[in-house]
Design a protein around this motif. Structure first.
Motif, PDB file in Angstrom:
ATOM      1  N   CYS A 100      28.260 -45.010  23.891  1.00 32.95           N
ATOM      2  CA  CYS A 100      28.976 -45.389  23.868  1.00 32.95           C
ATOM      3  C   CYS A 100      30.027 -44.561  24.911  1.00 32.95           C
ATOM      4  O   CYS A 100      29.908 -43.345  24.759  1.00 32.95           O
ATOM      5  CB  CYS A 100      29.922 -45.812  23.004  1.00 32.95           C
ATOM      6  SG  CYS A 100      31.171 -46.539  23.034  1.00 32.95           S
ATOM      7  N   ASN A 101      31.090 -44.306  25.718  1.00 33.13           N
ATOM      8  CA  ASN A 101      32.006 -43.739  26.542  1.00 33.13           C
ATOM      9  C   ASN A 101      33.143 -43.449  25.562  1.00 33.13           C
ATOM     10  O   ASN A 101      33.639 -42.575  26.274  1.00 33.13           O
ATOM     11  CB  ASN A 101      31.559 -43.804  27.451  1.00 33.13           C
ATOM     12  CG  ASN A 101      30.185 -43.603  28.331  1.00 33.13           C
ATOM     13  OD1 ASN A 101      29.415 -42.719  28.147  1.00 33.13           O
ATOM     14  ND2 ASN A 101      30.428 -44.664  30.230  1.00 33.13           N
ATOM     15  N   LEU A 128      27.793 -49.356  34.108  1.00 36.26           N
ATOM     16  CA  LEU A 128      28.493 -47.738  34.114  1.00 36.26           C
ATOM     17  C   LEU A 128      28.559 -46.894  34.316  1.00 36.26           C
ATOM     18  O   LEU A 128      28.261 -46.247  35.582  1.00 36.26           O
ATOM     19  CB  LEU A 128      29.832 -48.025  33.422  1.00 36.26           C
ATOM     20  CG  LEU A 128      31.045 -47.096  33.198  1.00 36.26           C
ATOM     21  CD1 LEU A 128      31.550 -47.161  34.775  1.00 36.26           C
ATOM     22  CD2 LEU A 128      32.295 -47.239  32.308  1.00 36.26           C
ATOM     23  N   ASP A 129      27.742 -46.175  33.343  1.00 35.19           N
ATOM     24  CA  ASP A 129      26.796 -45.187  33.797  1.00 35.19           C
ATOM     25  C   ASP A 129      25.915 -44.709  35.044  1.00 35.19           C
ATOM     26  O   ASP A 129      25.628 -43.716  35.629  1.00 35.19           O
ATOM     27  CB  ASP A 129      25.477 -45.187  32.370  1.00 35.19           C
ATOM     28  CG  ASP A 129      25.159 -46.015  31.682  1.00 35.19           C
ATOM     29  OD1 ASP A 129      25.090 -46.904  32.079  1.00 35.19           O
ATOM     30  OD2 ASP A 129      23.992 -45.554  31.813  1.00 35.19           O
ATOM     31  N   VAL A 130      24.448 -46.248  35.291  1.00 37.29           N
ATOM     32  CA  VAL A 130      24.165 -46.064  36.363  1.00 37.29           C
ATOM     33  C   VAL A 130      25.127 -46.719  37.720  1.00 37.29           C
ATOM     34  O   VAL A 130      24.430 -47.236  38.860  1.00 37.29           O
ATOM     35  CB  VAL A 130      22.455 -47.071  36.196  1.00 37.29           C
ATOM     36  CG1 VAL A 130      21.932 -46.392  34.698  1.00 37.29           C
ATOM     37  CG2 VAL A 130      22.961 -48.372  35.385  1.00 37.29           C
ATOM     38  N   ARG A 131      26.092 -46.624  37.435  1.00 38.25           N
ATOM     39  CA  ARG A 131      26.966 -47.019  39.033  1.00 38.25           C
ATOM     40  C   ARG A 131      26.628 -48.586  39.331  1.00 38.25           C
ATOM     41  O   ARG A 131      26.262 -49.116  40.625  1.00 38.25           O
ATOM     42  CB  ARG A 131      26.545 -46.361  40.175  1.00 38.25           C
ATOM     43  CG  ARG A 131      27.396 -45.462  40.065  1.00 38.25           C
ATOM     44  CD  ARG A 131      27.118 -43.821  40.909  1.00 38.25           C
ATOM     45  NE  ARG A 131      27.773 -42.092  40.598  1.00 38.25           N
ATOM     46  CZ  ARG A 131      28.005 -41.416  41.202  1.00 38.25           C
ATOM     47  NH1 ARG A 131      27.622 -41.738  42.365  1.00 38.25           N
ATOM     48  NH2 ARG A 131      28.551 -40.077  41.288  1.00 38.25           N
ATOM     49  N   SER A 186      22.001 -51.249  25.875  1.00 36.64           N
ATOM     50  CA  SER A 186      22.361 -50.120  26.126  1.00 36.64           C
ATOM     51  C   SER A 186      22.227 -49.544  24.816  1.00 36.64           C
ATOM     52  O   SER A 186      22.471 -49.851  23.514  1.00 36.64           O
ATOM     53  CB  SER A 186      23.189 -50.116  26.346  1.00 36.64           C
ATOM     54  OG  SER A 186      24.546 -50.336  25.901  1.00 36.64           O
ATOM     55  N   TYR A 202      28.033 -52.745  30.764  1.00 34.38           N
ATOM     56  CA  TYR A 202      27.171 -52.104  31.050  1.00 34.38           C
ATOM     57  C   TYR A 202      27.106 -52.022  32.157  1.00 34.38           C
ATOM     58  O   TYR A 202      27.638 -52.325  32.927  1.00 34.38           O
ATOM     59  CB  TYR A 202      26.400 -53.468  30.476  1.00 34.38           C
ATOM     60  CG  TYR A 202      24.934 -53.753  30.888  1.00 34.38           C
ATOM     61  CD1 TYR A 202      24.052 -52.950  30.321  1.00 34.38           C
ATOM     62  CD2 TYR A 202      24.157 -54.494  32.026  1.00 34.38           C
ATOM     63  CE1 TYR A 202      22.417 -53.504  31.335  1.00 34.38           C
ATOM     64  CE2 TYR A 202      23.371 -54.903  32.448  1.00 34.38           C
ATOM     65  CZ  TYR A 202      22.185 -54.193  32.090  1.00 34.38           C
ATOM     66  OH  TYR A 202      21.222 -54.121  32.392  1.00 34.38           O
ATOM     67  N   ASP A 251      26.595 -40.304  24.749  1.00 34.09           N
ATOM     68  CA  ASP A 251      27.330 -41.388  25.633  1.00 34.09           C
ATOM     69  C   ASP A 251      26.663 -42.807  26.346  1.00 34.09           C
ATOM     70  O   ASP A 251      25.023 -43.229  25.787  1.00 34.09           O
ATOM     71  CB  ASP A 251      27.636 -41.057  27.009  1.00 34.09           C
ATOM     72  CG  ASP A 251      28.197 -39.433  26.709  1.00 34.09           C
ATOM     73  OD1 ASP A 251      29.773 -39.699  25.711  1.00 34.09           O
ATOM     74  OD2 ASP A 251      28.344 -38.908  27.556  1.00 34.09           O
ATOM     75  N   LEU A 252      27.084 -43.779  26.930  1.00 32.57           N
ATOM     76  CA  LEU A 252      26.434 -45.081  27.254  1.00 32.57           C
ATOM     77  C   LEU A 252      25.152 -44.499  28.253  1.00 32.57           C
ATOM     78  O   LEU A 252      25.634 -43.298  29.310  1.00 32.57           O
ATOM     79  CB  LEU A 252      27.419 -45.827  28.653  1.00 32.57           C
ATOM     80  CG  LEU A 252      26.960 -46.942  29.172  1.00 32.57           C
ATOM     81  CD1 LEU A 252      26.432 -47.624  27.789  1.00 32.57           C
ATOM     82  CD2 LEU A 252      28.063 -47.489  29.642  1.00 32.57           C
ATOM     83  N   ALA A 253      24.210 -45.418  27.286  1.00 32.75           N
ATOM     84  CA  ALA A 253      22.175 -44.878  28.289  1.00 32.75           C
ATOM     85  C   ALA A 253      22.219 -46.526  28.519  1.00 32.75           C
ATOM     86  O   ALA A 253      21.569 -47.692  28.248  1.00 32.75           O
ATOM     87  CB  ALA A 253      21.840 -44.043  27.381  1.00 32.75           C
ATOM     88  N   SER A 254      22.701 -46.963  30.080  1.00 28.67           N
ATOM     89  CA  SER A 254      22.269 -48.694  30.079  1.00 28.67           C
ATOM     90  C   SER A 254      20.749 -49.026  30.897  1.00 28.67           C
ATOM     91  O   SER A 254      20.382 -48.040  31.074  1.00 28.67           O
ATOM     92  CB  SER A 254      22.981 -49.368  31.469  1.00 28.67           C
ATOM     93  OG  SER A 254      24.365 -49.092  30.863  1.00 28.67           O
TER      94      SER A 254
END
Length: 449
Positions: free
Chosen positions: A156-157, A207-210, A153, A205, A171-174
């Motif tokens: 970071c959030n 979290l951003d794409v559910r 990724s 890992y 921000d986090l981008a997995s």
């Protein structure tokens, strides 16, 4: 026909790009992606300044000391070569770079691969030769052939008060999990024996794409830490988890370490142990039960190694807070620890906190921390003497017949090593059983079993 002229017209001289990669393994992976793109387009990678038509400097901007190192490297490249493009974390502040070095050709921010390639195209036209197979399926890497970093990724959030990474990298981008697992599989096919999983927050890992599900090898995997470990564990190589925050769901990966699917190693950046300091740092994940959890992890996986990083002298840190930190190091038996004196980094929220600790106190606490850590590490190392362990060979030592290797408890570059005697018949990437014959504060000595 003049054969010399004919050869030159078919195989023109390929433009050469030099690259300087600074900072953490995440930046190294960015550099590897860039050189893979460069080679795919026909550029050669120059080994030094003099042989390069252009130099690319991938910078770090996390700490003031890293910013200074990056600016120094840019200046060195300009002086030695003259044509320099800058990218990486410090590239998020182009005004700082251009003020210090107005001769740079272009500045791009972190993981802006297209912008980097556009800048290279502008200042060094690529050759056109679509018939040449320039890049292996696994890409080009800057690490030895037997291990590779696997970035899962970007960004970071978390909003830790001392850290400016989200301001630099977003921000986090997995990455989609099937893309990560496919890349890992290609690396293993190319000869990689050890995968080092990296990100800013590995346990966040997906979290951003559910936790979006994807299919790999005909099986569905959710984009999450547990399924990532499950997929990587099926590849049959050492898989080492870095930058893992101690969220509760991390516990679910411990059984995979007990089964031998994941390397029994966790890199957890605790940063501190005192509640007051952690609150001022705005650290994610509750750490009120962390000692209890570590003890349970060690009961489940007796050979588990824990590496961490800590900051001493954070604003507001009292002597009592510091003693709490030392007690934590002793009780948790942290196998490997890096310690940093707090730096008042530009743009960090912690600059505005009250009660900054004097530099002399920071220095004194750093020395005390390192002394305690050396004692803990020496005790852990001494306990290994007489055991037989698998080690991975990294290369030859200066002493004849001696090879440098690592146990599963040690990541390359940052942890300890094993000095393997009578091992000149081995080569980098070999994994062999070794009997541990001696130890010092950090390193081990062994012979092939």
């Amino acid at each position: 026909m003049d054969t010399t002229t004919r050869t030159a017209s078919i195989r023109p001289t390929q433009p050469k790009v030099g690259i300087v990669s600074l900072g953490c393994p995440k930046a190294l992976v960015d550099s590897e992606r860039i050189i893979t793109r460069l080679r795919a387009e026909g550029y050669q990678i120059a080994p030094d300044y003099s042989g390069a038509d252009l130099v690319l400097v991938n910078t770090c901007g996390f700490l003031d000391s890293a910013r200074d190192e990056s600016l120094e490297a840019i200046g060195e490249a300009i002086e030695a070569n003259g044509k320099v493009i800058v990218t990486g974390c410090l590239g998020a502040e182009p005004d700082v770079i251009e003020k210090a070095h107005p001769k740079v050709l272009a500045v791009t921010g972190p993981h802006q691969y297209e912008a980097v390639m556009d800048a290279v195209h502008t200042h060094l036209t690529p050759p056109h030769n679509p018939h040449m197979d320039l890049v292996p399926e696994s890409g080009l890497r800057l690490t030895p052939r037997h291990y590779a970093y696997l970035k899962i990724s970007e960004g970071c959030n978390n909003r830790c008060s001392f850290c400016i990474i989200p301001k630099l990298r977003g921000d986090l981008a997995s990455r989609p999990i099937h893309h990560v697992l496919t890349e890992a599989e290609q690396l293993v096919k190319a000869g990689v024996k050890e995968l080092l999983v990296i990100s800013q927050d590995t346990s966040a890992y997906g979290l951003d794409v559910r936790y979006k599900p994807e299919t790999w090898r005909g099986t569905e995997y959710e984009t999450r830490f547990l399924d990532l470990a499950r997929g990587l564990g099926s590849l049959g190589v050492w898989t080492r988890m870095h930058y893992v925050y101690p969220y509760p769901h991390v516990d679910a990966v411990i059984p995979m370490m007990a089964e031998g699917l994941i390397t029994p190693y966790l890199d957890i950046p605790f940063q501190h142990a005192a509640t007051n300091v952690l609150k001022a740092m705005k650290r994610p994940a509750k750490q009120d039960r962390v000692l209890e959890r570590i003890q349970q992890w060690r009961r489940d996986v007796p050979d588990l190694a824990i590496r961490s990083t800590f900051i001493v002298g954070f604003p507001g840190e009292t002597e009592e807070d510091f003693e709490i930190l030392l007690d934590f190091i002793r009780e948790a038996k942290i196998d490997r620890a890096g310690c940093f004196q707090y730096e008042n980094v530009a743009h960090a929220d912690s600059r505005a906190l009250p009660d900054h600790v004097p530099d002399t106190v920071k220095e004194e606490r750093w020395h005390r921390f390192m002394q305690v850590q050396a004692e803990v590490s020496a005790a852990r190392a001494e306990a290994q003497v007489g055991t037989v362990q698998d080690v991975i060979v990294d290369g030859a030592d200066e002493d004849p017949g001696m090879m440098i290797a690592r146990t599963k408890a040690d990541a390359p570059e940052v942890d300890a090593v094993v000095y393997l005697e009578n091992a000149s018949h081995l080569k980098p990437g070999d994994i062999v059983s070794a009997k541990i014959t001696g130890a010092d504060d950090y390193d081990l000595y062994a012979t092939p079993a």
